[in-house]
Scaffold this motif. Sequence first.
Motif, mmCIF file in Angstrom:
data_model
loop_
_atom_site.group_PDB
_atom_site.id
_atom_site.type_symbol
_atom_site.label_atom_id
_atom_site.label_comp_id
_atom_site.label_asym_id
_atom_site.label_seq_id
_atom_site.Cartn_x
_atom_site.Cartn_y
_atom_site.Cartn_z
ATOM 1 N N GLU A 50 0.806 -1.289 0.043
ATOM 2 C CA GLU A 50 0.067 -0.189 -0.103
ATOM 3 C C GLU A 50 0.894 1.245 -0.044
ATOM 4 O O GLU A 50 0.492 2.308 -0.400
ATOM 5 C CB GLU A 50 -0.977 -0.213 1.177
ATOM 6 C CG GLU A 50 -1.758 -1.266 1.105
ATOM 7 C CD GLU A 50 -2.962 -1.303 2.493
ATOM 8 O OE1 GLU A 50 -2.527 -0.294 3.296
ATOM 9 O OE2 GLU A 50 -3.589 -1.933 2.625
ATOM 10 N N SER A 57 1.693 8.188 -9.270
ATOM 11 C CA SER A 57 0.735 8.837 -8.317
ATOM 12 C C SER A 57 1.442 10.255 -7.774
ATOM 13 O O SER A 57 2.648 10.233 -7.883
ATOM 14 C CB SER A 57 0.549 7.747 -7.078
ATOM 15 O OG SER A 57 1.877 7.446 -6.538
ATOM 16 N N GLY A 104 -1.608 4.919 -16.421
ATOM 17 C CA GLY A 104 -2.571 5.617 -15.401
ATOM 18 C C GLY A 104 -3.638 6.246 -16.089
ATOM 19 O O GLY A 104 -3.822 6.564 -17.423
ATOM 20 N N ASN A 107 -8.250 7.834 -11.902
ATOM 21 C CA ASN A 107 -7.873 7.399 -10.445
ATOM 22 C C ASN A 107 -7.281 5.927 -10.461
ATOM 23 O O ASN A 107 -6.889 5.181 -9.427
ATOM 24 C CB ASN A 107 -8.903 7.516 -9.553
ATOM 25 C CG ASN A 107 -9.223 9.036 -9.268
ATOM 26 O OD1 ASN A 107 -8.379 10.036 -9.322
ATOM 27 N ND2 ASN A 107 -10.495 9.341 -8.730
ATOM 28 N N GLN A 108 -7.056 5.447 -11.719
ATOM 29 C CA GLN A 108 -6.546 3.950 -11.662
ATOM 30 C C GLN A 108 -5.236 4.163 -12.128
ATOM 31 O O GLN A 108 -4.752 4.951 -12.923
ATOM 32 C CB GLN A 108 -7.557 3.281 -12.818
ATOM 33 C CG GLN A 108 -8.911 2.966 -12.365
ATOM 34 C CD GLN A 108 -9.471 2.457 -13.472
ATOM 35 O OE1 GLN A 108 -9.483 1.115 -13.654
ATOM 36 N NE2 GLN A 108 -10.137 3.071 -14.438
ATOM 37 N N ASN A 110 -1.793 1.070 -13.124
ATOM 38 C CA ASN A 110 -1.249 -0.255 -13.457
ATOM 39 C C ASN A 110 0.211 0.092 -13.326
ATOM 40 O O ASN A 110 0.619 0.921 -14.160
ATOM 41 C CB ASN A 110 -1.770 -0.843 -14.708
ATOM 42 C CG ASN A 110 -3.233 -1.477 -14.658
ATOM 43 O OD1 ASN A 110 -3.662 -2.049 -15.626
ATOM 44 N ND2 ASN A 110 -4.048 -1.195 -13.850
ATOM 45 N N LYS A 135 0.911 -3.590 -9.478
ATOM 46 C CA LYS A 135 -0.133 -3.084 -8.792
ATOM 47 C C LYS A 135 -1.267 -3.241 -10.057
ATOM 48 O O LYS A 135 -0.796 -2.356 -11.197
ATOM 49 C CB LYS A 135 -0.037 -1.583 -8.309
ATOM 50 C CG LYS A 135 -1.381 -1.113 -7.653
ATOM 51 C CD LYS A 135 -0.911 0.358 -7.055
ATOM 52 C CE LYS A 135 -2.180 0.876 -6.292
ATOM 53 N NZ LYS A 135 -2.648 0.049 -5.057
ATOM 54 N N LYS A 137 -5.412 -3.847 -11.551
ATOM 55 C CA LYS A 137 -7.036 -3.482 -11.613
ATOM 56 C C LYS A 137 -7.587 -3.681 -10.156
ATOM 57 O O LYS A 137 -7.127 -4.436 -9.419
ATOM 58 C CB LYS A 137 -7.644 -4.301 -12.688
ATOM 59 C CG LYS A 137 -7.846 -5.632 -12.415
ATOM 60 C CD LYS A 137 -8.656 -6.195 -13.751
ATOM 61 C CE LYS A 137 -8.485 -7.878 -13.484
ATOM 62 N NZ LYS A 137 -9.151 -8.277 -14.921
ATOM 63 N N ASP A 138 -8.710 -2.797 -9.798
ATOM 64 C CA ASP A 138 -9.243 -2.860 -8.553
ATOM 65 C C ASP A 138 -8.144 -2.318 -7.330
ATOM 66 O O ASP A 138 -8.672 -2.904 -6.352
ATOM 67 C CB ASP A 138 -9.866 -4.091 -8.306
ATOM 68 C CG ASP A 138 -10.872 -4.393 -9.239
ATOM 69 O OD1 ASP A 138 -11.544 -3.612 -9.817
ATOM 70 O OD2 ASP A 138 -11.061 -5.482 -9.629
ATOM 71 N N GLY A 139 -7.161 -1.755 -7.923
ATOM 72 C CA GLY A 139 -6.186 -1.439 -6.818
ATOM 73 C C GLY A 139 -5.395 -2.562 -5.961
ATOM 74 O O GLY A 139 -4.687 -2.253 -4.944
ATOM 75 N N LYS A 140 -5.409 -3.529 -6.563
ATOM 76 C CA LYS A 140 -4.778 -4.791 -5.926
ATOM 77 C C LYS A 140 -3.123 -4.757 -6.429
ATOM 78 O O LYS A 140 -3.077 -4.195 -7.253
ATOM 79 C CB LYS A 140 -5.399 -6.223 -6.594
ATOM 80 C CG LYS A 140 -6.874 -6.495 -5.800
ATOM 81 C CD LYS A 140 -7.278 -7.689 -6.494
ATOM 82 C CE LYS A 140 -8.698 -8.067 -6.003
ATOM 83 N NZ LYS A 140 -9.221 -9.213 -6.488
ATOM 84 N N GLY A 141 -2.474 -5.164 -5.268
ATOM 85 C CA GLY A 141 -0.898 -5.095 -5.730
ATOM 86 C C GLY A 141 -0.200 -6.038 -4.762
ATOM 87 O O GLY A 141 -1.012 -6.594 -3.713
#
Length: 312
Positions: A50, A57, A104, A107-108, A110, A135, A137-141
């Motif tokens: 996180e 970003s 990017g 707000n997404q 990859n 990192k 889709k859906d903010g997963k990483g």
Amino acid sequence: MKTSVSRPELKMQTGKNETSNKREIGCPNGTVPILRNTNEYVTNSQMFAERHFHPLSADSPGTHIAGVRSFSGPFRGVQAWFSANSLNVGKDQVSYSQIYIGSGSENQVNYISAGWIINPGLYGDLCVWTFGFWKGKDGKGCYNTACPGFVQVSKVIPIVEPADLKSGVPGWLRYSIHQDINTGNWWITQLKENAPNEDIGYWPKELFNLLDNGANMVGVGGVVQASRSGLSPPMGNGNFPNGGPLDTGVFTNIDVLNSNYQQRKMNSFRTENLLDSENCYGLRIGTVKPFRRSHLGFFFNYGGPGGISCGV
């Protein structure tokens, strides 16, 4: 399962002989090397995932960067040869160097990165570790193989392992991140000078929603994360880039694959220098021939001692 990777043969030109700190022993057929996932390691991996900094970003508090990036994509890959050094990093600090690709949209984000890292809070020691991070889709990483995502393929070279470095003597990583022409998966390859390249593994395209047609951005550089007290750790080898090419942290042979999978020097595209704390770190774009060889291409020196006055 057998996997396929189809791409142009990646070339790595170097001015130093390939050296190895240890003998590589392959796993038996049907097995691959995987770092043991303890509960503590998985939990810490999620926490640091996180906080992992990527230049797509906004800057995060206490994070500092020194490097080069380009938004002149789409790109199909990035590669570099870069040094790894032992550093004194606090338990709540992080220092790493990486190559990365990303895209990017609103707000997404990859993002894929790989390199070396000193992170006592994650690994429990002061060793230099190799790492891979994604990192999607859906903010997963996730880091390495701490959670489902990265597919380890090599029986010899794991995505994460400690480097056997002697004090004051740098090690070297020769990494490439590139998109497979046929499948769209993103591979990490260790490039070798006098031996066949080793495909370590890949991040399946299904992890991402913004990387189907390549990445908008590529970059390389060093990053640090300060402790909660505001004390920033050293970067590179801890020295400002004021001496010779080998006196500080260095990235060289910085190449990219363009949208047609053609290998080009990164500085043949429009690039942007990143340096947000001149009090503690430096960045010097190559102006002399490193290692007395001209074919090593685009390079830069970076790093510094860190400290308490690096800003936020």
